[in-house]
Design an enzyme around this catalytic site. Structure first.
Site, PDB file in Angstrom:
ATOM      1  N   CYS A 140       3.923   8.452  -0.492  1.00 46.68           N
ATOM      2  CA  CYS A 140       3.017   8.169  -1.611  1.00 46.68           C
ATOM      3  C   CYS A 140       2.134   9.357  -1.981  1.00 46.68           C
ATOM      4  O   CYS A 140       1.571   9.384  -3.068  1.00 46.68           O
ATOM      5  CB  CYS A 140       2.144   6.964  -1.289  1.00 46.68           C
ATOM      6  SG  CYS A 140       3.088   5.454  -1.033  1.00 46.68           S
ATOM      7  N   SER A 146      -0.517  -2.762  -4.551  1.00 47.06           N
ATOM      8  CA  SER A 146      -0.320  -1.910  -5.727  1.00 47.06           C
ATOM      9  C   SER A 146       0.911  -2.371  -6.489  1.00 47.06           C
ATOM     10  O   SER A 146       1.844  -2.927  -5.925  1.00 47.06           O
ATOM     11  CB  SER A 146      -0.161  -0.453  -5.301  1.00 47.06           C
ATOM     12  OG  SER A 146       0.906  -0.322  -4.360  1.00 47.06           O
ATOM     13  N   HIS A 183       1.260   2.099  -9.146  1.00 47.85           N
ATOM     14  CA  HIS A 183       1.496   3.127  -8.126  1.00 47.85           C
ATOM     15  C   HIS A 183       2.919   3.654  -8.259  1.00 47.85           C
ATOM     16  O   HIS A 183       3.809   3.257  -7.510  1.00 47.85           O
ATOM     17  CB  HIS A 183       1.258   2.501  -6.747  1.00 47.85           C
ATOM     18  CG  HIS A 183       1.434   3.422  -5.596  1.00 47.85           C
ATOM     19  ND1 HIS A 183       1.410   4.808  -5.691  1.00 47.85           N
ATOM     20  CD2 HIS A 183       1.618   3.152  -4.269  1.00 47.85           C
ATOM     21  CE1 HIS A 183       1.586   5.330  -4.491  1.00 47.85           C
ATOM     22  NE2 HIS A 183       1.717   4.353  -3.616  1.00 47.85           N
ATOM     23  N   CYS A 225      -2.952   7.381   1.291  1.00 39.55           N
ATOM     24  CA  CYS A 225      -2.247   7.024   2.525  1.00 39.55           C
ATOM     25  C   CYS A 225      -0.743   7.146   2.292  1.00 39.55           C
ATOM     26  O   CYS A 225      -0.257   7.003   1.168  1.00 39.55           O
ATOM     27  CB  CYS A 225      -2.614   5.605   2.961  1.00 39.55           C
ATOM     28  SG  CYS A 225      -2.230   4.326   1.738  1.00 39.55           S
TER      29      CYS A 225
END
Length: 394
Positions: free
Chosen positions: A91, A249, A350, A380
């Protein structure tokens, strides 16, 4: 020192990752190409001067498998001599690309870099690059026997460890939508969003599709937990299972791009530096909890710079799940009003590889609007990692 500065930052609208999503009809190469083109046209920079193109993308399979950054650059019709590389740190992929680019400028290897990220989660589904294979290997499975766990279960472990109630999680998700909706209604995203054209449509996509105005904690409370299974309930008997789709998300299509330059190049181009990179840091953390890295990396980057959290006017902690920023806030004691003040990934989505640059884009514009000096962002990452950076305005 030859400082690394931000010349401009833009993003696409965020589209829901489903067949009828606003951006689902657009190949990820074309999506990224349009955003990079808008970035360079907006700045008036000659593409031939760019030293490199660094692009974050997580699911590098199917339409995203051919070094998507290189293909997007060529699709834009830009000079062939400019190279590109695709970066993957889950991510935080485009945030890591930002870090690599800024480090390259500081080291004297770059003067002008396009950093970007893209993920078309409707066309290249999350996890599709695994092809059904074991991605951990027997030694990792044995070390963390009976094996590592999905991120949603990690989010549940975090909620349990920090004693976050179902109401706190639901209320935070509602807050994300409320803040994003207020920002959109006030035109706060207008400067950062570049319109995107989708084949077969005469209208430009120029607004986020993901925000749900009017979302309430009471409505979210009706949803069932998303990650409970008999297997994990037996393994973690104390977990109360509180994370729902609404406190996670959103799967999203999107792209973002940032132009980074050395100070001397910015002066040569007569382009003002909108911000500079004060510091950046990456770390590893417990791969079972997985999503707690932002806590560790925040402590590290503040210690390294000598700055305090109270000096951070704006903070972006990626809302992978509501428990992630809430645990970070509980541990760090951050002021509520500084945390994701225009909403986060719960409302805005996201798009994995694009998120790091998207966070910087939103944070930069918000800092300018409020005339703020310091901004901190952290993401994260799967496997128990995190990235952080501090942006500084004069």
């Amino acid at each position: 020192m030859n400082e690394a500065v931000v010349i401009d930052a833009v993003r696409s609208p965020m589209g829901r990752a489903r067949p009828d999503g606003a951006l689902a009809g657009l190949h990820p190469v074309e999506l990224l190409s349009q955003v990079i083109t808008a970035l360079l046209e907006r700045t008036g920079v000659d593409p031939a001067l760019v030293d490199d193109v660094l692009v974050g993308c997580v699911t590098q399979s199917s339409e995203q498998s051919g070094n998507v950054g290189r293909m997007a650059w060529l699709a834009a019709g830009y000079p062939e001599h400019v190279p590109a590389v695709t970066v993957e740190r889950k991510c935080g992929s485009s945030q890591q690309a930002l870090q690599f680019a800024a480090q390259g400028v500081l080291a004297g290897g770059y003067d002008l870099v396009v950093v970007a990220g893209v993920e078309s989660m409707s066309r290249v589904p999350i996890g599709s690059n695994r092809q059904g294979a074991d991605i951990h290997g027997p030694s990792v499975v044995n070390r963390y026997a009976p094996g590592l766990i999905p991120q949603g279960v990690s989010a549940e472990l975090i909620a349990d460890r920090w004693k976050l109630s179902r109401y706190q999680l639901d209320e935070f998700a509602a807050r994300s939508h409320r803040l994003a909706a207020e920002a959109a209604a006030a035109g706060a995203f207008r400067r950062e969003i570049v319109p995107v054209r989708v084949p077969g449509s005469t209208a430009l996509v120029d607004a986020d599709e993901t925000i749900r105005p009017g979302t309430t904690a009471e409505a979210i409370a009706a949803l069932r937990p998303a990650f409970r299974s008999d297997e994990f309930a037996e393994r973690f008997p104390d977990v109360e299972w509180r994370i729902t789709p609404a406190t996670s998300s959103q799967l999203t299509d999107g792209a973002s791009a940032v132009l980074i330059a050395s100070e001397r190049m910015a002066r040569s181009l007569r382009r003002p530096a909108r911000a500079r990179f004060r510091a950046f840091r990456s770390c590893g953390d417990d791969p079972l909890l997985m999503l707690t890295g932002p806590i560790r990396v925040t402590r590290q980057i503040l210690a390294r710079t000598g700055l305090t959290l109270d000096q951070m006017d704006h903070v972006e902690v990626n809302e992978a799940f509501a428990s992630v920023p809430l645990a970070w806030q509980a541990e760090m004691g951050a002021a509520q009003e500084t945390l994701n003040p225009r909403g986060g990934a719960i409302a805005l989505g996201h798009p994995l590889g694009a998120t790091g640059c998207r966070l910087l884009t939103t944070m930069l514009h918000a800092m300018e609007d409020a005339d703020q000096r310091y901004g901190l962002q952290t993401v994260c990452e799967a496997g128990g990692m995190a990235n952080a950076l501090i942006l500084e305005r004069d």
